[in-house]
Design a protein around this motif. Structure first.
Motif, short mmCIF file in Angstrom:
data_model
loop_
_atom_site.label_atom_id
_atom_site.label_comp_id
_atom_site.label_asym_id
_atom_site.label_seq_id
_atom_site.Cartn_x
_atom_site.Cartn_y
_atom_site.Cartn_z
N ASP A 181 -0.22 3.71 7.37
CA ASP A 181 -0.17 5.09 7.86
C ASP A 181 0.91 5.25 8.92
OD1 ASP A 181 -2.32 5.65 6.23
OD2 ASP A 181 -3.81 5.65 7.85
N THR A 182 0.97 4.27 9.83
CA THR A 182 1.93 4.32 10.93
C THR A 182 3.36 4.24 10.41
OG1 THR A 182 0.35 3.35 12.49
CG2 THR A 182 2.69 3.10 13.01
N LEU A 183 3.61 3.31 9.51
CA LEU A 183 4.96 3.15 8.98
C LEU A 183 5.39 4.38 8.19
CD1 LEU A 183 4.82 -0.58 7.80
CD2 LEU A 183 5.79 0.31 9.92
N GLU A 184 4.46 4.96 7.41
CA GLU A 184 4.79 6.17 6.67
C GLU A 184 5.16 7.30 7.62
OE1 GLU A 184 2.32 7.56 3.47
OE2 GLU A 184 1.59 5.53 3.06
N ARG A 185 4.40 7.46 8.68
CA ARG A 185 4.66 8.52 9.62
C ARG A 185 6.02 8.33 10.30
NH1 ARG A 185 0.41 10.01 14.36
NH2 ARG A 185 -0.80 10.51 12.50
N LEU A 186 6.30 7.10 10.72
CA LEU A 186 7.53 6.85 11.46
C LEU A 186 8.76 6.83 10.55
CD1 LEU A 186 6.33 4.04 13.90
CD2 LEU A 186 6.71 6.46 14.42
N ALA A 187 8.56 6.55 9.26
CA ALA A 187 9.70 6.44 8.34
C ALA A 187 10.03 7.74 7.64
CB ALA A 187 9.42 5.35 7.31
N LEU A 197 0.83 -1.20 0.00
CA LEU A 197 0.00 0.00 0.00
C LEU A 197 0.87 1.25 0.00
CD1 LEU A 197 -2.75 1.34 0.12
CD2 LEU A 197 -2.76 0.98 2.60
N MET A 198 1.93 1.25 0.77
CA MET A 198 2.85 2.39 0.79
C MET A 198 3.42 2.65 -0.61
SD MET A 198 4.81 1.54 4.37
CE MET A 198 6.05 2.84 4.22
N ARG A 199 3.83 1.59 -1.27
CA ARG A 199 4.39 1.74 -2.62
C ARG A 199 3.32 2.24 -3.59
NH1 ARG A 199 8.15 -3.75 -2.73
NH2 ARG A 199 10.08 -2.74 -2.02
N ALA A 200 2.09 1.73 -3.44
CA ALA A 200 1.01 2.19 -4.31
C ALA A 200 0.72 3.67 -4.11
CB ALA A 200 -0.25 1.36 -4.05
#
Length: 394
Positions: free
Chosen positions: A387-393, A101-104
């Motif tokens: 959402d969490t991984l995007e925010r933390l990364a 989803l992040m890549r999309a």
């Protein structure tokens, strides 16, 4: 993304499943669990993730982007005996789907992101829960673990090498998604929650010794029967836990010589105890052990109590939990405690800032074939994890 999640989930569904009960038998280093690990490595390869392993059975697929402290997510693939489908695998499948989803979305993390599978989280084969993460963090040494044996007498050192691949070096944060194993989110009407901490808990082995004798010719008043002492102890544990508002469970018993027409010579029983505080846990175990010892004295049996493993209370980073819970469409995610142990707790104690996301379980049942999560809630969990991984990364 929904198709990817459901496709991956359907791939896992038949592996290690009992045709009789519908439950799962995915014990570490057995055919079913090894098939799941091979599936995970294949999924990592399909996504271009670099796979790293250690000799404890742990595996991480790395998305090598950015620089600095790595962000790790994931869970485990092993199960308890006759367990549910979601405990562990939901976190692994959701992590892979979250990366998709992040890549999309076109997200490019500013630091490396990994998806982990920790071995023997349940302790269902070698008796020590979260064994893979304990070994990876150094909380348990290989020298301590290698001699652990399963019910057939097979030692851990006979099924894995124990070589440390240093999988956790450079990891700055860990986030684990897990199916909720109770009813908190059901009662709150929320699909996803954030973990505040883990109750302290332990596993205790109680050995009751008596005298073997004939079941027919031995008068009841002449018996030294350890089964009676154990039965009293199980009832005492239930009463003491209820009075304290805590948890105590006898879920495993071994009887010697285990004959239908013989008074047993020994009963070995394993007690799982969990409390809100470490002081409460110590008090509960002391109360149960004290009553058991008193009864053993009256029955003529002997009792030895051994703490096989005790895990302290874990409080997840409150600032991290609050940040993950806030500012979401439809309102904040609730912050809840869990009474179940998780790899996230081991990493948190080792000094790695950790957080947990929980997905609603409509049955409230876990460690059972009745464990469940609706697909719609699972997809909310995938989105929440992304959402969490995007925010933390960032």
């Amino acid at each position: 993304m929904p198709d990817d999640f459901e496709r991956m989930w359907s791939d896992l569904a038949p592996v290690g499943r009992s045709s009789r009960t519908g439950g799962y038998f995915r014990q570490p280093f057995t055919a079913a669990e090894e098939e799941l690990r091979a599936w995970f490595v294949e999924q990592c390869g399909a996504r271009g993730l670099r796979v790293e392993r250690d000799g404890f059975g742990n595996v991480v697929g790395w998305w090598d982007v950015g620089s600095g402290p790595a962000l790790l997510t994931g869970s485990h693939l092993d199960s308890v005996l006759d367990g549910g489908a979601y405990d562990g695998p939901l976190g692994v499948v959701s992590a892979l789907a979250a990366l998709d989803l992040m890549r999309a979305r076109g997200a490019v993390p500013a630091r490396p992101v990994g998806v982990s599978v920790f071995a023997e989280e349940e302790g269902s084969r070698f008796g020590l829960a979260c064994l893979g993460s304990r070994l990876a963090t150094g909380a348990t040494t290989w020298e301590q673990a290698r001699a652990l044996t399963d019910r057939d007498g097979v030692a851990l050192g006979d099924v894995t090498s124990g070589e440390d691949g240093r999988l956790l070096e450079g990891v700055g944060t860990y986030v684990e998604l897990h199916v909720e194993q109770g009813r908190d989110l059901v009662d709150r009407g929320a699909a996803v929650g954030v973990g505040s901490g883990i109750w302290p808990h332990g596993r205790y082995r109680l050995e009751f010794d008596g005298e073997a004798n004939h079941a027919g010719t031995t008068r009841m008043e002449d018996r030294v029967d350890p089964m009676l002492t154990y039965a009293f102890t199980a009832l005492a544990a239930n009463k003491q836990a209820r009075l304290a508002g805590q948890r105590a469970t006898f879920g495993r018993v071994a009887v010697e010589p285990n004959g239908t027409n013989a008074v047993p010579s020994r009963v070995t029983a394993w007690m799982d105890a969990r409390c809100e505080t470490e002081e409460g846990l110590a008090d509960l175990v002391a109360a149960i052990s004290g009553q058991a010892a008193e009864r053993a004295g009256r029955d003529g049996t002997t009792l030895v109590v051994t703490a096989e493993s005790v895990s302290p209370a874990v409080g997840f980073d409150p600032d991290l939990a609050a940040a993950l819970a806030a500012d979401h469409e439809g309102g904040d995610w609730p912050v809840i405690a869990t009474q179940a142990g998780h790899d996230a707790g081991i990493l948190a104690v080792a000094g790695i800032p950790s957080a947990m996301l929980f997905v609603r379980n409509p049955t409230g049942v876990s460690h059972s074939p009745a464990e469940h999560a609706e697909v719609a809630d699972c997809l909310v969990g995938v989105s929440a994890l992304a959402d969490t991984l995007e925010r933390l990364a960032r």
